[in-house]
Design an enzyme around this catalytic site. Sequence first.
Site, PDB file in Angstrom:
ATOM      1  N   GLY A 179       0.832  -1.210   0.000  1.00  0.00           N
ATOM      2  CA  GLY A 179       0.000   0.000   0.000  1.00  0.00           C
ATOM      3  C   GLY A 179       0.859   1.250   0.000  1.00  0.00           C
ATOM      4  O   GLY A 179       0.499   2.286   0.558  1.00  0.00           O
ATOM      5  N   GLY A 180       2.004   1.160  -0.662  1.00  0.00           N
ATOM      6  CA  GLY A 180       3.029   2.196  -0.580  1.00  0.00           C
ATOM      7  C   GLY A 180       2.704   3.501  -1.268  1.00  0.00           C
ATOM      8  O   GLY A 180       3.393   4.496  -1.045  1.00  0.00           O
ATOM      9  N   TYR A 195     -15.109  -5.015   7.396  1.00  0.00           N
ATOM     10  CA  TYR A 195     -13.759  -4.441   7.485  1.00  0.00           C
ATOM     11  C   TYR A 195     -13.195  -4.626   8.896  1.00  0.00           C
ATOM     12  O   TYR A 195     -12.038  -5.012   9.075  1.00  0.00           O
ATOM     13  CB  TYR A 195     -13.819  -2.958   7.125  1.00  0.00           C
ATOM     14  CG  TYR A 195     -12.518  -2.217   7.226  1.00  0.00           C
ATOM     15  CD1 TYR A 195     -11.566  -2.302   6.208  1.00  0.00           C
ATOM     16  CD2 TYR A 195     -12.229  -1.410   8.329  1.00  0.00           C
ATOM     17  CE1 TYR A 195     -10.363  -1.609   6.286  1.00  0.00           C
ATOM     18  CE2 TYR A 195     -11.036  -0.717   8.420  1.00  0.00           C
ATOM     19  CZ  TYR A 195     -10.103  -0.818   7.399  1.00  0.00           C
ATOM     20  OH  TYR A 195      -8.909  -0.136   7.493  1.00  0.00           O
ATOM     21  N   VAL A 216      -6.830   8.998  10.176  1.00  0.00           N
ATOM     22  CA  VAL A 216      -5.645   9.558   9.520  1.00  0.00           C
ATOM     23  C   VAL A 216      -6.073  10.484   8.379  1.00  0.00           C
ATOM     24  O   VAL A 216      -7.028  10.196   7.659  1.00  0.00           O
ATOM     25  CB  VAL A 216      -4.756   8.428   8.936  1.00  0.00           C
ATOM     26  CG1 VAL A 216      -3.394   8.988   8.525  1.00  0.00           C
ATOM     27  CG2 VAL A 216      -4.595   7.284   9.917  1.00  0.00           C
ATOM     28  N   LEU A 269      -2.225   6.939   1.315  1.00  0.00           N
ATOM     29  CA  LEU A 269      -2.056   8.061   2.239  1.00  0.00           C
ATOM     30  C   LEU A 269      -0.872   7.868   3.185  1.00  0.00           C
ATOM     31  O   LEU A 269       0.018   8.725   3.274  1.00  0.00           O
ATOM     32  CB  LEU A 269      -3.358   8.230   3.042  1.00  0.00           C
ATOM     33  CG  LEU A 269      -3.356   9.146   4.252  1.00  0.00           C
ATOM     34  CD1 LEU A 269      -3.053  10.575   3.855  1.00  0.00           C
ATOM     35  CD2 LEU A 269      -4.694   9.049   4.979  1.00  0.00           C
ATOM     36  N   VAL A 270      -0.839   6.754   3.889  1.00  0.00           N
ATOM     37  CA  VAL A 270       0.211   6.533   4.893  1.00  0.00           C
ATOM     38  C   VAL A 270       1.532   6.149   4.223  1.00  0.00           C
ATOM     39  O   VAL A 270       2.604   6.582   4.647  1.00  0.00           O
ATOM     40  CB  VAL A 270      -0.233   5.464   5.917  1.00  0.00           C
ATOM     41  CG1 VAL A 270       0.839   5.266   6.981  1.00  0.00           C
ATOM     42  CG2 VAL A 270      -1.547   5.867   6.578  1.00  0.00           C
ATOM     43  N   HIS A 274     -13.074   9.156   3.470  1.00  0.00           N
ATOM     44  CA  HIS A 274     -13.309   9.419   4.881  1.00  0.00           C
ATOM     45  C   HIS A 274     -13.759  10.870   5.083  1.00  0.00           C
ATOM     46  O   HIS A 274     -13.705  11.689   4.169  1.00  0.00           O
ATOM     47  CB  HIS A 274     -12.047   9.100   5.683  1.00  0.00           C
ATOM     48  CG  HIS A 274     -11.780   7.637   5.792  1.00  0.00           C
ATOM     49  ND1 HIS A 274     -10.809   6.996   5.044  1.00  0.00           N
ATOM     50  CD2 HIS A 274     -12.366   6.676   6.536  1.00  0.00           C
ATOM     51  CE1 HIS A 274     -10.814   5.710   5.336  1.00  0.00           C
ATOM     52  NE2 HIS A 274     -11.745   5.481   6.237  1.00  0.00           N
ATOM     53  N   PRO A 303      -4.010   3.297  14.356  1.00  0.00           N
ATOM     54  CA  PRO A 303      -4.148   4.758  14.294  1.00  0.00           C
ATOM     55  C   PRO A 303      -5.602   5.172  14.431  1.00  0.00           C
ATOM     56  O   PRO A 303      -6.503   4.407  14.088  1.00  0.00           O
ATOM     57  CB  PRO A 303      -3.614   5.120  12.902  1.00  0.00           C
ATOM     58  CG  PRO A 303      -3.409   3.841  12.178  1.00  0.00           C
ATOM     59  CD  PRO A 303      -3.850   2.704  13.039  1.00  0.00           C
ATOM     60  N   TRP A 333     -22.746  16.115   5.890  1.00  0.00           N
ATOM     61  CA  TRP A 333     -23.655  15.007   6.174  1.00  0.00           C
ATOM     62  C   TRP A 333     -23.713  14.730   7.670  1.00  0.00           C
ATOM     63  O   TRP A 333     -22.680  14.656   8.337  1.00  0.00           O
ATOM     64  CB  TRP A 333     -23.216  13.758   5.428  1.00  0.00           C
ATOM     65  CG  TRP A 333     -23.428  13.859   3.936  1.00  0.00           C
ATOM     66  CD1 TRP A 333     -24.167  14.797   3.275  1.00  0.00           C
ATOM     67  CD2 TRP A 333     -22.891  12.992   2.932  1.00  0.00           C
ATOM     68  NE1 TRP A 333     -24.135  14.557   1.923  1.00  0.00           N
ATOM     69  CE2 TRP A 333     -23.356  13.465   1.682  1.00  0.00           C
ATOM     70  CE3 TRP A 333     -22.074  11.870   2.966  1.00  0.00           C
ATOM     71  CZ2 TRP A 333     -23.016  12.848   0.484  1.00  0.00           C
ATOM     72  CZ3 TRP A 333     -21.738  11.246   1.777  1.00  0.00           C
ATOM     73  CH2 TRP A 333     -22.209  11.739   0.542  1.00  0.00           C
TER      74      TRP A 333
END
Length: 323
Positions: free
Chosen positions: A16-17, A145, A175, A20-21, A188, A172, A210
């Site tokens: 997942g490089g 999830y 994020v 976001l993280v 998110h 975390p 919302w």
Amino acid sequence: MTEAAGTRPKRVLVTGGTGLVGRAIEKVVADGEGRLDEEWIFVSSKDADLTSAAETKALFEKHKPTHVIHLAAMVGGLFKNIRYNLDFWRRNIHINDNVLHSAYECGAQKVVSCLSTCIFPDKTTYPIDETMIHNGPPHSSNFGYSYAKRMIDVQNRAYAEQHGCRFTAVIPTNVFGPHDNFNIEDGHVLPGLIHKVYLAKQTGSALTVWGTGKPRRQFIYSLDLARLFLWVLREYDEVEPIILSVGEEDEVSIKEAAETIVEAMDFRGELVFDVTKSDGQFKKTASNGKLRHYLPGFQFTPFAQAVKETCDWFTANYASARK
């Protein structure tokens, strides 16, 4: 002549490089936090389909990592989770099992996986801490999830018990930062709001948030989280997960978060709350007591500053940002 075992360079594979993280870790490493004995390899879904055991194994055999930071996951905001709980469960279970088992098979010395505070029980006492993960069902909105992520903790303990592996996980809180997914429907809350404010400014319309704006969240800036990931990789030796979060006193309401974005982007229009939309969990306050025990002096980026930097990045990179 072979190198002594202790001096062998570390090869750190980040799944997942390009998310976001992952991007935040890449930036922090490039900006001077990396070490001379570390080689960093950032991979994405373009490099391998991690739901495939064969492709995952081939990726690990190619790079032969000594250390792994496992960030890859199928992720999404509240409304996407509500619609696709089965998909979130199946894809993440496959990804996590393939990554952990490939890391074990290739002899990786350490794996740090990324969990989420949504794994905690829906009905619980606050603040939540690391001992409470398995104390009851998660919130029904994203149970697929949440359970998939919980199973990483189960699997880490099983690898440690059966094979002596140093597999652990971090948890975390919410994020945000540059390179986030700013999709209004599926992203998110914070990046979705940033995108909404950007569009409302362009069209001169009101900003519609919302829900009631009352739910409260702890937000952690991706660059702060990246620095903490490096510490966990190098120094943290427990199998049990550790919560990476700002303190309870830094929790903000969605309304306060929206107002911070409005100020950062100099939005002058009306702010409206659509109370027909779901709020999701009202709060999931997490204790960072364990983190503070290890790192009492760690300095988090102030929320308003981190929001401003994220808004500035999104505005400057609007054409190419994920949305």
